[in-house]
Design a protein around this motif. Structure first.
Motif, mmCIF file in Angstrom:
data_model
loop_
_atom_site.group_PDB
_atom_site.id
_atom_site.type_symbol
_atom_site.label_atom_id
_atom_site.label_comp_id
_atom_site.label_asym_id
_atom_site.label_seq_id
_atom_site.Cartn_x
_atom_site.Cartn_y
_atom_site.Cartn_z
ATOM 1 N N LEU A 46 0.857 -1.178 0.000
ATOM 2 C CA LEU A 46 0.000 0.000 0.000
ATOM 3 C C LEU A 46 0.896 1.231 0.000
ATOM 4 N N VAL A 47 0.748 2.089 -1.005
ATOM 5 C CA VAL A 47 1.555 3.312 -1.073
ATOM 6 C C VAL A 47 0.625 4.474 -0.766
ATOM 7 N N SER A 48 0.955 5.277 0.257
ATOM 8 C CA SER A 48 -0.058 6.193 0.786
ATOM 9 C C SER A 48 0.267 7.685 0.709
ATOM 10 N N ARG A 49 1.537 8.061 0.475
ATOM 11 C CA ARG A 49 1.856 9.500 0.444
ATOM 12 C C ARG A 49 1.710 10.065 -0.963
ATOM 13 N N TYR A 50 1.366 11.346 -1.015
ATOM 14 C CA TYR A 50 1.118 12.013 -2.298
ATOM 15 C C TYR A 50 2.277 11.816 -3.292
ATOM 16 N N ASP A 51 3.490 12.185 -2.885
ATOM 17 C CA ASP A 51 4.615 12.110 -3.827
ATOM 18 C C ASP A 51 4.883 10.674 -4.274
ATOM 19 N N ASP A 52 4.746 9.737 -3.351
ATOM 20 C CA ASP A 52 5.019 8.336 -3.676
ATOM 21 C C ASP A 52 3.943 7.759 -4.609
ATOM 22 N N VAL A 53 2.693 8.160 -4.375
ATOM 23 C CA VAL A 53 1.615 7.688 -5.254
ATOM 24 C C VAL A 53 1.861 8.178 -6.680
ATOM 25 N N ARG A 54 2.262 9.454 -6.778
ATOM 26 C CA ARG A 54 2.580 9.982 -8.118
ATOM 27 C C ARG A 54 3.752 9.236 -8.739
ATOM 28 N N GLN A 55 4.768 8.962 -7.926
ATOM 29 C CA GLN A 55 5.926 8.233 -8.445
ATOM 30 C C GLN A 55 5.509 6.865 -9.019
ATOM 31 N N VAL A 56 4.681 6.136 -8.254
ATOM 32 C CA VAL A 56 4.266 4.800 -8.702
ATOM 33 C C VAL A 56 3.459 4.902 -9.996
ATOM 34 N N GLY A 314 7.092 -8.373 -9.746
ATOM 35 C CA GLY A 314 6.048 -9.340 -9.416
ATOM 36 C C GLY A 314 5.214 -8.954 -8.201
ATOM 37 N N ASP A 315 5.632 -7.931 -7.458
ATOM 38 C CA ASP A 315 4.831 -7.509 -6.297
ATOM 39 C C ASP A 315 3.613 -6.690 -6.743
ATOM 40 N N GLY A 316 2.497 -6.924 -6.090
ATOM 41 C CA GLY A 316 1.305 -6.106 -6.329
ATOM 42 C C GLY A 316 1.383 -4.809 -5.533
ATOM 43 N N ILE A 317 0.838 -3.730 -6.115
ATOM 44 C CA ILE A 317 0.901 -2.413 -5.480
ATOM 45 C C ILE A 317 -0.475 -1.757 -5.582
ATOM 46 N N ILE A 318 -0.885 -1.091 -4.512
ATOM 47 C CA ILE A 318 -2.068 -0.238 -4.604
ATOM 48 C C ILE A 318 -1.623 1.188 -4.314
ATOM 49 N N ALA A 319 -1.744 2.048 -5.317
ATOM 50 C CA ALA A 319 -1.380 3.465 -5.164
ATOM 51 C C ALA A 319 -2.623 4.175 -4.643
ATOM 52 N N ILE A 321 -4.792 6.721 -4.059
ATOM 53 C CA ILE A 321 -5.036 8.120 -4.411
ATOM 54 C C ILE A 321 -5.881 8.854 -3.359
ATOM 55 N N SER A 322 -6.762 8.129 -2.674
ATOM 56 C CA SER A 322 -7.605 8.810 -1.676
ATOM 57 C C SER A 322 -6.785 9.224 -0.456
ATOM 58 N N SER A 323 -5.705 8.477 -0.180
ATOM 59 C CA SER A 323 -4.801 8.864 0.893
ATOM 60 C C SER A 323 -3.919 10.019 0.427
ATOM 61 N N ALA A 324 -3.403 9.933 -0.785
ATOM 62 C CA ALA A 324 -2.565 11.000 -1.344
ATOM 63 C C ALA A 324 -3.297 12.333 -1.307
ATOM 64 N N ASP A 325 -4.599 12.300 -1.618
ATOM 65 C CA ASP A 325 -5.365 13.537 -1.678
ATOM 66 C C ASP A 325 -5.716 14.097 -0.295
ATOM 67 N N ARG A 326 -5.369 13.371 0.768
ATOM 68 C CA ARG A 326 -5.529 13.888 2.131
ATOM 69 C C ARG A 326 -4.162 14.012 2.806
ATOM 70 N N ASP A 327 -3.109 14.074 2.003
ATOM 71 C CA ASP A 327 -1.756 14.151 2.556
ATOM 72 C C ASP A 327 -1.448 15.601 2.949
ATOM 73 N N GLY A 352 -0.437 10.114 -14.687
ATOM 74 C CA GLY A 352 0.387 9.359 -15.634
ATOM 75 C C GLY A 352 -0.406 8.906 -16.855
ATOM 76 N N VAL A 353 0.084 7.887 -17.543
ATOM 77 C CA VAL A 353 -0.492 7.513 -18.844
ATOM 78 C C VAL A 353 -1.941 7.049 -18.769
ATOM 79 N N HIS A 354 -2.347 6.511 -17.601
ATOM 80 C CA HIS A 354 -3.728 6.033 -17.497
ATOM 81 C C HIS A 354 -4.680 7.072 -16.911
ATOM 82 N N GLN A 355 -4.173 8.301 -16.740
ATOM 83 C CA GLN A 355 -5.036 9.321 -16.149
ATOM 84 C C GLN A 355 -6.363 9.394 -16.906
ATOM 85 N N CYS A 356 -7.422 9.576 -16.132
ATOM 86 C CA CYS A 356 -8.788 9.478 -16.658
ATOM 87 C C CYS A 356 -8.986 10.168 -18.012
ATOM 88 N N LEU A 357 -9.491 9.374 -18.950
ATOM 89 C CA LEU A 357 -9.786 9.895 -20.275
ATOM 90 C C LEU A 357 -11.020 10.794 -20.260
#
Ligand code: HEM
Length: 405
Positions: A46-56, A314-319, A321-327, A352-357
């Motif tokens: 689980l990645v929870s900080r704003y900068d780290d979520v953006r990095q991922v 091979g590790d799963g990650i959840i970025a 965003i709801s935590s980042a937006d309350r950082d 990033g590349v998948h940002q909402c169309l």
């Protein structure tokens, strides 16, 4: 290696429907890259900080391929759906493609959702909003459920129009897409909903193949499927994604913003008086609710480091965003709604590349829907006790919102 059985269970539940689970505050403070356990026993980061979520989300060394065995599937019914749609071994939607293939497929529809053509849709969106409010105001019975009468039909009508879904099929479509994605949803029900919507889309494409019109589906049939750039099954899933992605999300935002304004008279008065502030209010609400809080899952394809922790291939990650937006390190007083907040660098639409169309469309619908509601139904009020309201979980939102005026 950590024993997955002892890890905290994810997703955690919200205690207050307007706020992310309180555990996220502790993760940001103490364990910005934290191992957690999913319903199927899998360990993910689980990645929870704003900068780290953006990095991922900007990482080249992660994949969004949901058919990867370690891609995080946040609850069981969702696994059922993804499994069914990936039956030919392909990820279900281009949202889950990577690299050039993702780019190529996104490009096939990007121009329809770009800022300019969406701006031109303003009169059409406004007309649908007025029509829905007219019928709501004419309703012989009160209270009315704002979700069913307004918040859901609006995005359904707009995206249906863009895709060229005939008016008669729209109700069927709304029922089929209104699968209220929930952690508790029965996997069999999820399966039935997938099949039902699949049949509808297949019929639609067959009709467009016979006589193409001016809509997006017809154009994709003529320009992409016939020359062999897109298979028919890819087209079917692309349509499914466009129908689903913009439907429940936008509806949930409309109902959450409305509820928030019904409970916050000052902000409501300010926006009623000066609707030009609605643009920034919508932006702040997007940040505050960050409703697609579980949308941004990834899997590492190479080792890389985040906040000092090595994430292995091979590790799963959840970025998160709801935590980042309350950082608080990025947004001052992050748990307060402040429509004068500068910038719009929240991550409610991803990064990033998948940002909402669909973000220009979502913004347009939200701005017009909420400002028209305030203007035309100034006495709008909640017609149920706050405690009785049922909130959703996969996308934050409301099952129903009984209102009167
Ligand atoms: C992607 C949120 C409305 C179409 C995303 C992502 C988020 C998001 C967070 C990124 C997922 C990821 O990185 O894994 C929202 C919210 C909306 C909204 C909060 C409403 C307020 C819409 C609308 C459409 C749409 C109206 C139009 C049909 C898409 C598509 C993608 C996407 C096609 C995939 C983009 C890609 O992978 O290249 N959305 N969305 N969304 N959204 Fe939205």
């Amino acid at each position: 290696e950590m024993d997955a059985a002892t890890l905290p269970q994810f997703p955690m539940r919200r205690r207050c429907p307007f706020s992310p689970p309180p555990e996220y505050d502790a993760f940001r403070a103490e364990q910005p890259v934290a191992p957690v356990r999913l319903w199927n026993g899998q360990k993910v980061w689980l990645v929870s900080r704003y900068d780290d979520v953006r990095q991922v989300l900007a990482e080249k060394r992660v994949s969004n391929n949901s058919t990867h065995p370690n891609y995080p599937i946040t609850y069981e019914a969702r696994g059922t759906v993804k499994g069914m749609l990936a039956s030919d071994g392909e990820p279900p939607y281009f949202l889950h493609y990577d690299g050039d293939k993702h780019f190529e497929h996104r490009r096939m529809v990007a121009r329809d959702f770009a800022i300019r053509p969406i701006k031109d849709m303003e009169p059409l969106v406004q007309a649908h909003i007025d029509e829905l409010i007219d019928s709501m105001l004419d309703s012989p019975e009160k209270p009315v459920d704002l979700v069913r009468a307004f918040a859901l039909p609006l995005p359904t009508r707009i995206i249906s129009g863009m895709l060229g879904v005939p008016y008669e099929d729209m109700k069927r479509l709304q029922e089929a897409t209104d699968n209220s994605s929930s952690f508790n949803q029965d996997p069999e029900e999820a399966r039935a909903a997938v099949i039902e919507l699949g049949q509808l889309i297949d019929d639609l494409v067959t009709a467009k193949e016979k006589s193409p019109g001016q809509d997006i589906i017809s154009r994709l049939v003529v320009e992409q499927v016939r020359p062999g750039h897109l298979t028919r099954s890819q087209l079917l899933r692309m349509i499914r994604m466009l129908l689903i992605a913009g439907h429940e999300t936008t509806a949930n935002m409309i109902s959450l913003i409305t509820l928030y304004l019904l409970e916050n008279d000052d902000l409501r008065a300010r926006l009623t008086e000066d609707p030009s502030q609605m643009t920034q209010a919508v932006e702040e609400m997007l940040r505050y609710f960050t409703i697609a809080h579980l949308a941004t899952c990834r899997v590492a394809i190479e080792d890389f480091e985040v906040a000092g922790t090595t994430i292995k291939a091979g590790d799963g990650i959840i970025a998160l965003i709801s935590s980042a937006d309350r950082d608080g390190a990025h947004f001052s007083a992050p748990d307060e709604v402040n429509i004068d907040r500068p910038g719009r660098d929240h991550l409610a639409f991803g990064y990033g590349v998948h940002q909402c169309l669909g973000q220009p469309l979502a913004r347009l619908e939200l701005r017009l829907a909420v400002s028209t509601l305030l203007r035309r139904v100034p006495t709008l009020r909640l017609a149920a006790s706050r405690d009785s309201l049922q909130f959703k979980d996969y996308f934050n939102g409301l099952q129903s919102l009984p209102v009167t005026w």
